[in-house]
Each structure stands twice: as structure tokens, then as C-alpha cells.
Design an enzyme around this catalytic site. Structure first.
Site, PDB file in Angstrom:
ATOM      1  N   HIS A   1      -7.149  -4.675  10.217  1.00 14.61           N
ATOM      2  CA  HIS A   1      -6.899  -4.390   8.796  1.00 14.61           C
ATOM      3  C   HIS A   1      -5.632  -5.106   8.318  1.00 14.61           C
ATOM      4  O   HIS A   1      -4.688  -5.297   9.084  1.00 14.61           O
ATOM      5  CB  HIS A   1      -6.889  -2.884   8.490  1.00 14.61           C
TER       6      HIS A   1
ATOM      7  N   GLU B   1      -9.590  -2.050   5.327  1.00  9.49           N
ATOM      8  CA  GLU B   1     -10.212  -1.747   6.618  1.00  9.49           C
ATOM      9  C   GLU B   1     -11.450  -2.626   6.819  1.00  9.49           C
ATOM     10  O   GLU B   1     -11.906  -3.283   5.869  1.00  9.49           O
ATOM     11  CB  GLU B   1     -10.620  -0.266   6.633  1.00  9.49           C
TER      12      GLU B   1
ATOM     13  N   ASN C   1      -7.427  -2.906  14.345  1.00  8.78           N
ATOM     14  CA  ASN C   1      -8.825  -3.194  13.986  1.00  8.78           C
ATOM     15  C   ASN C   1      -8.919  -4.346  12.989  1.00  8.78           C
ATOM     16  O   ASN C   1      -9.934  -4.530  12.332  1.00  8.78           O
ATOM     17  CB  ASN C   1      -9.502  -1.943  13.413  1.00  8.78           C
TER      18      ASN C   1
ATOM     19  N   ASP D   1       0.818  -1.219   0.000  1.00  8.31           N
ATOM     20  CA  ASP D   1       0.000   0.000   0.000  1.00  8.31           C
ATOM     21  C   ASP D   1       0.850   1.267   0.000  1.00  8.31           C
ATOM     22  O   ASP D   1       2.079   1.205   0.165  1.00  8.31           O
ATOM     23  CB  ASP D   1      -0.967  -0.009   1.192  1.00  8.31           C
TER      24      ASP D   1
HETATM   25  C1  GLP Z   1      -0.567  -0.092   8.452  1.00  6.14           C
HETATM   26  C2  GLP Z   1      -0.202  -0.767   7.188  1.00  6.14           C
HETATM   27  C3  GLP Z   1      -0.317  -2.245   7.340  1.00  6.14           C
HETATM   28  C4  GLP Z   1       0.265  -2.671   8.681  1.00  6.14           C
HETATM   29  C5  GLP Z   1      -0.587  -2.138   9.797  1.00  6.14           C
HETATM   30  C6  GLP Z   1      -0.050  -2.413  11.181  1.00  6.14           C
HETATM   31  O1  GLP Z   1      -0.697   1.212   8.470  1.00  6.14           O
HETATM   32  N1  GLP Z   1      -0.931  -0.315   6.047  1.00  6.14           N
HETATM   33  O2  GLP Z   1       0.316  -2.890   6.257  1.00  6.14           O
HETATM   34  O3  GLP Z   1       0.324  -4.058   8.763  1.00  6.14           O
HETATM   35  O4  GLP Z   1      -0.841  -0.767   9.626  1.00  6.14           O
HETATM   36  O5  GLP Z   1       0.958  -1.525  11.489  1.00  6.14           O
HETATM   37  P1  GLP Z   1       1.992  -1.692  12.685  1.00  6.14           P
HETATM   38  O6  GLP Z   1       2.928  -2.769  12.267  1.00  6.14           O
HETATM   39  O7  GLP Z   1       2.680  -0.364  12.770  1.00  6.14           O
HETATM   40  O8  GLP Z   1       1.213  -2.026  13.877  1.00  6.14           O
END
Ligand code: GLP
Length: 239
Positions: free
Chosen positions: A136, A141, A134, A65
Site C-alpha cells: 500500500h 490498499e 502489502n 492520510d
Molecule cells: C501506513 C501509512 C503509509 C506508510 C505505511 C508503511 O500506515 N498510511 O503512508 O507508508 O503504512 O508504514 P511503516 O513505515 O510504518 O512501515
């Protein structure tokens, strides 16, 4: 779904690293197509790749992304994140790096092209990912469709709040992004997801024990025939 519970973040990252190496070594194609995440979770995994100087000369990467509304040069773009944490430290060929372009004039076209390019390379061999609080995955989402492909999405308040730690304030976090879809992720030959910390415990409970449901996108992962989830004890407390 194979669930591996380890003591801490260091062990989770080491396990994910070893799993990636094993999967890469098993590959018999000319190239290895690797899907990659951003976020706090994969940082140590990337450090281990750099420290061990893994040979990236035959690896093609597709990032999951990218934000819309900030430039690639912004230190918080996923483009900058990937360069800083991985790409500038390994011998990957620049033409083998794929990250959605959140600055594209025609975003719909950019999404379509991204999805097609993955197919052109014969699909993703291994998709590595993290999980949001959440549930995702990438930026899919809650309420994302199982059949979703690469597209423009709105980020939820929860995700904006979670990611505000990388910015000066929540107001600076982009509200939209390009993300690969759930079906893009599920189309990979193998999935390797990781999570650590107690703030991920509810999402992990839903991912492992809950029914596959749109409300927790990560719960769809269990429908894949070759998926490994590596978590630490703190993320596993509700299992
Ligand atoms: C994001 C990304 C995801 C990631 C998730 C968890 O913003 N788009 O690919 O897995 O959030 O993030 P973190 O590893 O900082 O908890």
C-alpha cells in the site's frame, strides 16, 4: 524508476534527506509543495530535517492520510505524529500544514476539498512516501484504482495488524481512513519513496520487478517519469 540500494536504515534516511534538500533547492516557484507520509519509516528522515533546521518558511505540506475514528489529540493520529516528529520542530507556518481531517462532519466533502486544495497550490512538487508490507502507498490498499483520488477507505486486516504496534492492540486500530489517491500521488512532479527491513522485501520485489498491477499499489509507481526508490539491503533481498 531509479532504485538506490544502501546498507541500512540510517543510510536510506540520509539519502532521502539529501534528495529532498536537492529537490527543494532546485525549486523555482515561490513555495515548495511537499507531500509527506507517516509510519515508522520516515522517522529518521524527519529527525534529520529537524537537526539541520531546514527552513520551512516557504514549504507547504500535504500529508498523505489520516485515520477516521480517533481524535486529532489521540497520540496515534497522524496529526499528532506529524506534530511530534516534525511540525513542532521546524519553522513551518501553521496555515501551511495540511492533514486530512478524519473528524470532519462531512467526510466526502473533506476529501473533495483536500484534492481541490492540492490543485489550488499548483500540485505537489515532491511526494515523499513509504510502502506497506502489502504494497500500500498512503492508505491505497490492494485493488485501489490507478485513477483514485482523495477518499475514505477501509483498511485491510494486514495493515491493521502491521499498525497495531503503535496501539495497545489491533482492536484499537481504526478500520477506516482518509487517503490521497493513487492518481493524487502520481500527479506529483517528483516521487521519492523509501523502505527498509526484510518485512518489506516482497512488496519491493513487486514494486520493482512486477508489472504495474492493482494487487500491489506500489507497483504503479514505476509508471511515473520521475521516481526514486531508496531501500536498504534487507528490503532488497528478493530483487
Ligand atoms: C501506513 C501509512 C503509509 C506508510 C505505511 C508503511 O500506515 N498510511 O503512508 O507508508 O503504512 O508504514 P511503516 O513505515 O510504518 O512501515
Amino acid at each position: 524508476m531509479r532504485v538506490i540500494i544502501l546498507k541500512n536504515y540510517e543510510q536510506v534516511s540520509e539519502c532521502v534527506f539529501n534528495h529532498f534538500i536537492a529537490s527543494f533547492k532546485k525549486n523555482t516557484r515561490d513555495n515548495f509543495v511537499l507531500g509527506l507520509p507517516t509510519g515508522g519509516t520516515p522517522i529518521l528522515f524527519y529527525e534529520k530535517i529537524a537537526k539541520n533546521q531546514v527552513d520551512f518558511s516557504k514549504i507547504i505540506t500535504f500529508n498523505m492520510d489520516e485515520y477516521i475514528g480517533i481524535s486529532r489529540d489521540n497520540k496515534n493520529s497522524f496529526y499528532s505524529f506529524m506534530n511530534e516528529n516534525l511540525y513542532k520542530k521546524v519553522n513551518i507556518k501553521p496555515e501551511n500544514i495540511n492533514i486530512p481531517n478524519g473528524e470532519a462532519m462531512d467526510l466526502e466533502q473533506e476529501c473533495k476539498k483536500y484534492e481541490e486544495k492540492i490543485k489550488l497550490y499548483g500540485g505537489i512538487d515532491l511526494f515523499v512516501g513509504g510502502i506497506g508490507t502489502n504494497g500500500h502507498i498512503a492508505f491505497n490498499e490492494p485493488n485501489s484504482d490507478f485513477s483514485s483520488v482523495t477518499r475514505v477507505v477501509n483498511l485491510t486486516e494486514k495493515t491493521i495488524k502491521d499498525n497495531a504496534r503503535f496501539f495497545n492492540s489491533a482492536d484499537d486500530v481504526p478500520k477506516t481512513a482518509i487517503t490521497v489517491g493513487i492518481s493524487t500521488i502520481m500527479g506529483a512532479k517528483e516521487l521519492l519513496f523509501m523502505a527498509n527491513g526484510k518485512n518489506k522485501a516482497e512488496a519491493i520485489k513487486q514494486t520493482v520487478n512486477g508489472a504495474a498491477d492493482k494487487l500491489w499499489p506500489s507497483s504503479f509507481l514505476k509508471n511515473h517519469k520521475n521516481v526514486t526508490l531508496v531501500i536498504d539491503e534487507a528490503a532488497a533481498i528478493l530483487l
